[in-house]
Design an enzyme around this catalytic site. Sequence first.
Site, PDB file in Angstrom:
ATOM      1  N   GLU A  40      49.644  23.071  36.819  1.00  8.14           N
ATOM      2  CA  GLU A  40      50.530  22.196  35.986  1.00  8.14           C
ATOM      3  C   GLU A  40      50.507  20.924  36.761  1.00  8.14           C
ATOM      4  O   GLU A  40      50.017  19.926  36.386  1.00  8.14           O
ATOM      5  CB  GLU A  40      52.053  22.896  36.052  1.00  8.14           C
ATOM      6  CG  GLU A  40      52.054  24.213  35.231  1.00  8.14           C
ATOM      7  CD  GLU A  40      53.248  24.280  34.795  1.00  8.14           C
ATOM      8  OE1 GLU A  40      54.089  23.399  34.269  1.00  8.14           O
ATOM      9  OE2 GLU A  40      53.862  25.423  34.811  1.00  8.14           O
ATOM     10  N   GLU A  56      60.379  27.917  43.511  1.00  7.79           N
ATOM     11  CA  GLU A  56      60.677  27.612  42.098  1.00  7.79           C
ATOM     12  C   GLU A  56      61.764  28.378  41.645  1.00  7.79           C
ATOM     13  O   GLU A  56      62.515  28.125  40.708  1.00  7.79           O
ATOM     14  CB  GLU A  56      59.424  27.763  41.192  1.00  7.79           C
ATOM     15  CG  GLU A  56      59.653  27.566  39.696  1.00  7.79           C
ATOM     16  CD  GLU A  56      58.146  27.776  39.002  1.00  7.79           C
ATOM     17  OE1 GLU A  56      57.419  28.517  39.529  1.00  7.79           O
ATOM     18  OE2 GLU A  56      58.249  27.398  37.827  1.00  7.79           O
TER      19      GLU A  56
END
Length: 887
Positions: free
Chosen positions: A473, A736
Site C-alpha cells: 500500500e 495498525e
Amino acid sequence: MPFAIPVKALIVIGLLTFCFSLTRAAAGEEGPIAPAALRCEYLINPLGIDVQLPRLFWIPRHPGRGQAQTAYQVIVSTVPSCEKGDAWDSGKVPSAAFTHVVYKGKSLASDGRYYWKVRYWDKDGQESPYSAVASFGTGLLTKGDWQGSWIGGANQLRKEFDVPGSVVRATAYVCGLGYHELRINGRKAGSNVLDPGWTTYDTRALYVAHDVTSMLKAGANAVGVMLGDGWFKGKALLFQLNIELAGGKTMSVVSDATWKAMSGPVVEDSVYNGETYDARLEMPGWDEPGFADKGWTKAAAVAGPRGVLSAQMMPPIRVMDTLVPLKMTTPRPDVYVFDMGQNASGWARLRVTGARGAAVKLRFAELLYSDGMINQENLRSARAQDVYILKGEGEEAWEPRFTYHGFRYVEVTGFPGVPTADSIRGRVVHSSVRQAGSFAASKPVLNGIQRIVTWGQKTNLHSIPTDCNQRDERMGWMGDAQGTAEEALMNFDMAAFYTNFIRDIRDVQDAAGTITDTVPHIWGSRPADPAWGTAYPLLCWYMYRYCGDTRILEEQYPGLKKYVEFLRSKAENGLLLKYSYYGDWVAVDKTPGAIVSSFYYYYDVKILSDIAQVLGNAAEAKAYAKLAEDIKAAFHKEYFDPKTGNYANGSQTANALALFLELAPDDARGAAWGNLFDNLAYKNASHLTTGIIGTKYIMEVLTRFGNSDLAYDVATQTTYPSWGYMIENGATTLWELWQRREGPSMNSHNHPMFGSVGVWFYKALAGINLDPQVAAFEKIRLEPQMVRDLMFASGAVDTIRGRVVSAWRREDRSLAMEAVVPVGSEAEIVLPKFNLRNIVLSEGGKVVWADKKYVSGAEGVRGVEETASALVIKAGSGRYVFELRGE
Ligand code: BGC
C-alpha cells in the site's frame, strides 16, 4: 543587554532538569535583538520557488521580555552581498508581521537567485542589526522556459558538454520519473533520494532544482541520470541545466535526442518488490567526460506526463539516520538475520567481499517467527527483497536507489562467507521534515508512546503522508492523514509538506467536487468516505490554525466549496445517512458509519463557514453557518435517544463525536457525557474501544470535561487495547490494530493513524494550546493538566512564530514551571492551586502573587488572576520560571 538569571531561578531551573535541556537553545533567549531563521515559502534557502509572490518568514529574537516587532525592513537583492535591494527594498514598514510577508519587489525572473535579509524594530523603537543573508532561487516559472524534451529508452542517460569558461552559477532542473538520481562529473548531485515526490503525474509532476555550480568545471563535463520506475511505473526524463559563465554569458544543457542511453546495473526496481543490482554491469566513468560510450544508443523520445510541471517545494526524501544492528542471528545454516532494533522506512547498506557473480539476497520484514526466521506474511504481495550481484573487486559497498522497505529485520542469504556486524547498516529514509517538537514526562510509558508515535509518523512521510511503509500500500490514505495531522504539526515542521499535499488533494478533485480515498488515487473509492475526504478541509484549516496560512485558504476556497456542495448533494434529511465505507475504522466496538459521516459533514460545513469568515466573505460565512446549524439540529434529532441518553449505539466514539463538536444541546450533554464516562471508566476499565476516528477526539473531550485524570488512565494503560499494550508487545512504531496479529491479514506494524494521542500530550500534559480565536500561536494558552502521579511534563514546539515551551515539575506543596513565549506573542498561563492555602507565586525570585493579590514588577508579567481552581498569569514574550508555593 545580557540576560542574567537570578540565583533563585537557577535553583528552580535545577529542578527542571528535563525542561532545561529542552530549552537551552530556545530562540529569543540569548544574544542581541536580531531576526533569525529566515525562510521563504516555509523553506530555508530553497531553490526552485515557483510562486510569483513568495512569502518571507523570520523570527525576531530579543533578550528582553514583553517584546514585539513594530516595523521591519526587507532587502532582496540579486547580488550575494545583499547590500542594496535591487529587487526589493521594502523600506521601513510599520508592521508586526514576520510570517507570510509577501514579496512586493520587481517581478521575479525564471531561474533567478535572490539574496535577502531583514531587520526589525522592537516595541521601544530599537533597531536590530540586519540578519544574516538568506537566499532563494526561482524555478522555471513558465512552460516556455523549458527547452528540452522528454527522453528515455533506458535507465541510464548521459550527455557530455563543453563549458567555455568559468562557471559563476549553475542550476540543474530535473524531472526524472518515476525516480531519478542526477550525477555530474562522476558524483551524485545533492543528497536527496527517491526524487521527485509522488504526485498525480498527469495533473502535476514535480521537478527538482540543484545548485551544481561547484560540480562543473571549465572544459569537458558530463551529466548522467539514472531512472527508476517509482510510482510512475515508467521512465522519462526532462532535464535542463542553466549555466551562467563569468562575463555574463549563459548556456543551457537540455535533454534531447543528442543524449545517449544504455541499461545499467539496476536490472529491476519496484517500490514494493525491491531492487536487483548487478554490479558486473557497472560502467565506470559513464557519468564523466571522455567516456567511450560505444554501444550506447540514441536516447528515445518518450511521452512525458501530461500535467503541469511544478517545483518540489517541500523537504525532499533523504537518508535521515543510520542504524547499527542490535544483533545478528543464524536461525538456519547460511541464513543471517539482523535486528535493527527499530521499525523504520528505508533499506540496508551492504558491505561485502566475494567472487564475481555471487548474489547476496536481502529480505525485509517487521516480524520474526518463533524460530528466528523473518515473517513477511503481513507484507501481502510486496516482495521486499533486494539483490546485489558482486563484481568481485575487493570490498564492495552498496545500497539501493529506487525502492524502500518498512522493516526492523533484514535477512541475508547468499553472503560469501559469514557476515559480521559491520556487513549491514539500516538506512532510515523519509521526507526530511525538521523535528519541531519534543515532549517528555515523568511517566515512562508516555515517553514510550511519544517515541513510537514520532517514529511511526516520520517514517510514513514519503513526500505524501502514507498509511504504512511496508506492505503493498504505502498510500496517501486520507483518513490516516487527517487523523494524525495535528500530532504531526506539533512534532515536525510540516508546513511545506502539507502545502504540497493539499495541492495533491486538489489535483484529484473532479468537476463534481469529489475527491478520493487515497491521494494520489490508487486504491479506495471516488468519492472518498467523508471521514477520509475531510482531510481536504481539515488540513487547510490546520494550516491556518497552526501556521496562520491564509493563502492556502484563498487558493483552496473554491475547491473546498465544491467539495462541501458535493456532500450537500448527497445529504438526506440534512445528514449523510447512506454514505460511509469505513466509519470509525478498526474500532473494537463498532459505531454506525452514518453518524461518523454526518459528523464530518457538519465539521466540513462549519470549517468552510469559518474559512469564509477569515477571508472576509461574510455572506458565505453566514450561509454556511446556517447550513451547519441545520445539520447540527438534524444530527441531534436523528441520533440522540432521550431514553438512554446516548448518541447512536452509545459507543465511546458516538458520544465523543457529539460532544467534541458540541452537537449535543445543553439538555443532552450531561447524559451523553455521563454515558461516555461510564463506558470508559467502568465498562471498559479505562480502555478505549474506539477506532481511529473516535480515538482522535475522545482524549480532548475528556480534558474539556475536566477529566484529564481519566484520559491519563487511558493513555497509560498497558493492557489491551492501548498504546502501552503495543509497547509491551515490542512495538517500536504504532500498529495498525489494537490487536496483536502477525499473520497474512491486515496488520501493519508501522501505521501512524492511532498517533493522534500525540497532540493530547502537547495540549493537555505539557499544556500548549492555540488560542481558540487567534491563529498561529500569536496568543497562547499554557494550561498543563497535572494529573494523578504525573510529577513533571515538558513540551517545546518550534512554531512558525518561534519556540514555545511549557515545562513543569511539582513537589508536595510547590510547583515550578518554565514558560517560553515568542516575541510578539502573549500567553495565558494557567497554574492549578491544588487546594493549597497561602499561595505565593514568584517569577525568577520576584513575587507576583501573594495575599490573594497580584504584585506587579516582574518584567513581562502583565497580571495574575485567580479562578476557583487556578492562578492565571498573563505574560508577554520571553522566558519565565514561575514557582508556586503554598500550605
Ligand atoms: C489502509 C488504511 C486505510 C484503510 C481504509 C487500509 O488498507 O492501510 O490505513 O485508511 O485501508 O479503510
